[in-house]
Design an enzyme around this catalytic site. Structure first.
Site, PDB file in Angstrom:
ATOM      1  N   HIS A 157      51.368  69.317 -17.587  1.00  0.00           N
ATOM      2  CA  HIS A 157      52.347  68.957 -18.624  1.00  0.00           C
ATOM      3  C   HIS A 157      53.480  69.975 -18.638  1.00  0.00           C
ATOM      4  O   HIS A 157      53.310  71.122 -18.238  1.00  0.00           O
ATOM      5  CB  HIS A 157      51.704  68.975 -20.014  1.00  0.00           C
ATOM      6  CG  HIS A 157      50.626  67.971 -20.204  1.00  0.00           C
ATOM      7  ND1 HIS A 157      50.876  66.637 -20.427  1.00  0.00           N
ATOM      8  CD2 HIS A 157      49.274  68.109 -20.211  1.00  0.00           C
ATOM      9  CE1 HIS A 157      49.720  66.001 -20.561  1.00  0.00           C
ATOM     10  NE2 HIS A 157      48.737  66.865 -20.430  1.00  0.00           N
ATOM     11  N   GLU A 202      52.450  68.670 -26.124  1.00  0.00           N
ATOM     12  CA  GLU A 202      51.879  68.407 -24.808  1.00  0.00           C
ATOM     13  C   GLU A 202      52.767  67.424 -24.053  1.00  0.00           C
ATOM     14  O   GLU A 202      52.933  67.511 -22.844  1.00  0.00           O
ATOM     15  CB  GLU A 202      50.471  67.849 -24.967  1.00  0.00           C
ATOM     16  CG  GLU A 202      49.723  67.716 -23.673  1.00  0.00           C
ATOM     17  CD  GLU A 202      48.275  67.372 -23.908  1.00  0.00           C
ATOM     18  OE1 GLU A 202      47.427  68.283 -23.807  1.00  0.00           O
ATOM     19  OE2 GLU A 202      47.989  66.198 -24.199  1.00  0.00           O
ATOM     20  N   HIS A 225      52.774  77.812 -15.209  1.00  0.00           N
ATOM     21  CA  HIS A 225      52.345  77.466 -13.854  1.00  0.00           C
ATOM     22  C   HIS A 225      50.925  77.952 -13.549  1.00  0.00           C
ATOM     23  O   HIS A 225      50.609  78.287 -12.409  1.00  0.00           O
ATOM     24  CB  HIS A 225      53.346  77.948 -12.804  1.00  0.00           C
ATOM     25  CG  HIS A 225      54.561  77.079 -12.751  1.00  0.00           C
ATOM     26  ND1 HIS A 225      55.602  77.218 -13.643  1.00  0.00           N
ATOM     27  CD2 HIS A 225      54.881  76.043 -11.959  1.00  0.00           C
ATOM     28  CE1 HIS A 225      56.520  76.306 -13.392  1.00  0.00           C
ATOM     29  NE2 HIS A 225      56.104  75.571 -12.363  1.00  0.00           N
ATOM     30  N   HIS A 285      45.757  71.203 -16.605  1.00  0.00           N
ATOM     31  CA  HIS A 285      44.464  71.231 -17.292  1.00  0.00           C
ATOM     32  C   HIS A 285      43.738  69.928 -17.008  1.00  0.00           C
ATOM     33  O   HIS A 285      44.227  69.072 -16.290  1.00  0.00           O
ATOM     34  CB  HIS A 285      44.638  71.455 -18.810  1.00  0.00           C
ATOM     35  CG  HIS A 285      45.103  70.254 -19.570  1.00  0.00           C
ATOM     36  ND1 HIS A 285      44.770  70.030 -20.885  1.00  0.00           N
ATOM     37  CD2 HIS A 285      45.872  69.196 -19.224  1.00  0.00           C
ATOM     38  CE1 HIS A 285      45.312  68.892 -21.308  1.00  0.00           C
ATOM     39  NE2 HIS A 285      45.991  68.381 -20.322  1.00  0.00           N
ATOM     40  N   HIS A 315      45.599  67.366 -14.059  1.00  0.00           N
ATOM     41  CA  HIS A 315      46.993  66.960 -14.269  1.00  0.00           C
ATOM     42  C   HIS A 315      47.729  68.084 -14.984  1.00  0.00           C
ATOM     43  O   HIS A 315      47.137  69.091 -15.357  1.00  0.00           O
ATOM     44  CB  HIS A 315      47.089  65.649 -15.068  1.00  0.00           C
ATOM     45  CG  HIS A 315      46.582  65.747 -16.464  1.00  0.00           C
ATOM     46  ND1 HIS A 315      45.238  65.800 -16.779  1.00  0.00           N
ATOM     47  CD2 HIS A 315      47.247  65.816 -17.644  1.00  0.00           C
ATOM     48  CE1 HIS A 315      45.089  65.878 -18.095  1.00  0.00           C
ATOM     49  NE2 HIS A 315      46.301  65.908 -18.651  1.00  0.00           N
ATOM     50  N   CYS A 333      42.798  61.552 -18.616  1.00  0.00           N
ATOM     51  CA  CYS A 333      42.875  62.990 -18.912  1.00  0.00           C
ATOM     52  C   CYS A 333      41.704  63.787 -18.346  1.00  0.00           C
ATOM     53  O   CYS A 333      41.746  65.005 -18.318  1.00  0.00           O
ATOM     54  CB  CYS A 333      42.985  63.230 -20.422  1.00  0.00           C
ATOM     55  SG  CYS A 333      44.552  62.637 -21.092  1.00  0.00           S
TER      56      CYS A 333
END
Length: 148
Positions: free
Chosen positions: A29, A137, A73, A14, A27, A23
């Protein structure tokens, strides 16, 4: 109140388009999802679920069908993040999930709660329902929602 919780994990990408920190970049998580259900314990002799609020494997199967397999994914992108949506659309076969709000952990937790609340409707006549959802997250940062 008696509750049960099932933990699942998934990976997703995201970005937070207007954020002042890193952010704002693309990137990903390793998200951890805790699903907490409540309801009466099933009392049905000879039933596979006897003595349970719900079988943990059924909790997992419903979560995977309705949320985890959809988001795992994938890149979770805000519908108004036009440049990233355009870029992702240019990648053949890319797994993209477009959402109606910025994909912060707070917003993702709310979306996940709404999806899973519908999935865990009272299937057994025992008042089964989604009581709480926690979305990590990172190991140190998460959002949680409790059914009011």
């Amino acid at each position: 109140m008696l509750t049960i919780t099932r933990k699942l994990e998934f990976d997703a990408g995201h970005r937070i388009p207007d954020h002042k920190s890193q952010c704002r970049n693309l990137h990903g998580h390793r998200y951890t999802l805790d699903i907490t259900l409540t309801g009466a314990v099933i009392q049905a002799e000879g039933n596979s679920d006897n003595g349970m609020i719900m079988d943990f494997s059924d909790i997992k199967a419903l979560a995977k069908e309705h949320l985890v397999d959809v988001w795992d994914h994938a890149f979770l992108v805000y519908e108004k993040d036009d440049k990233v949506r355009e870029f992702l659309a240019s990648l053949p076969g890319h797994k993209t999930v477009v959402i109606d709000r910025i994909p912060t952990v707070e917003n993702l937790a709310q979306i996940a709660f709404d999806i899973l609340k519908a999935a865990y409707t009272d299937r057994f006549g025992t008042g089964l329902h989604l009581h709480k959802l926690v979305l990590h997250e990172t190991p140190n940062c998460w959002a949680e929602i409790t059914d009011a």
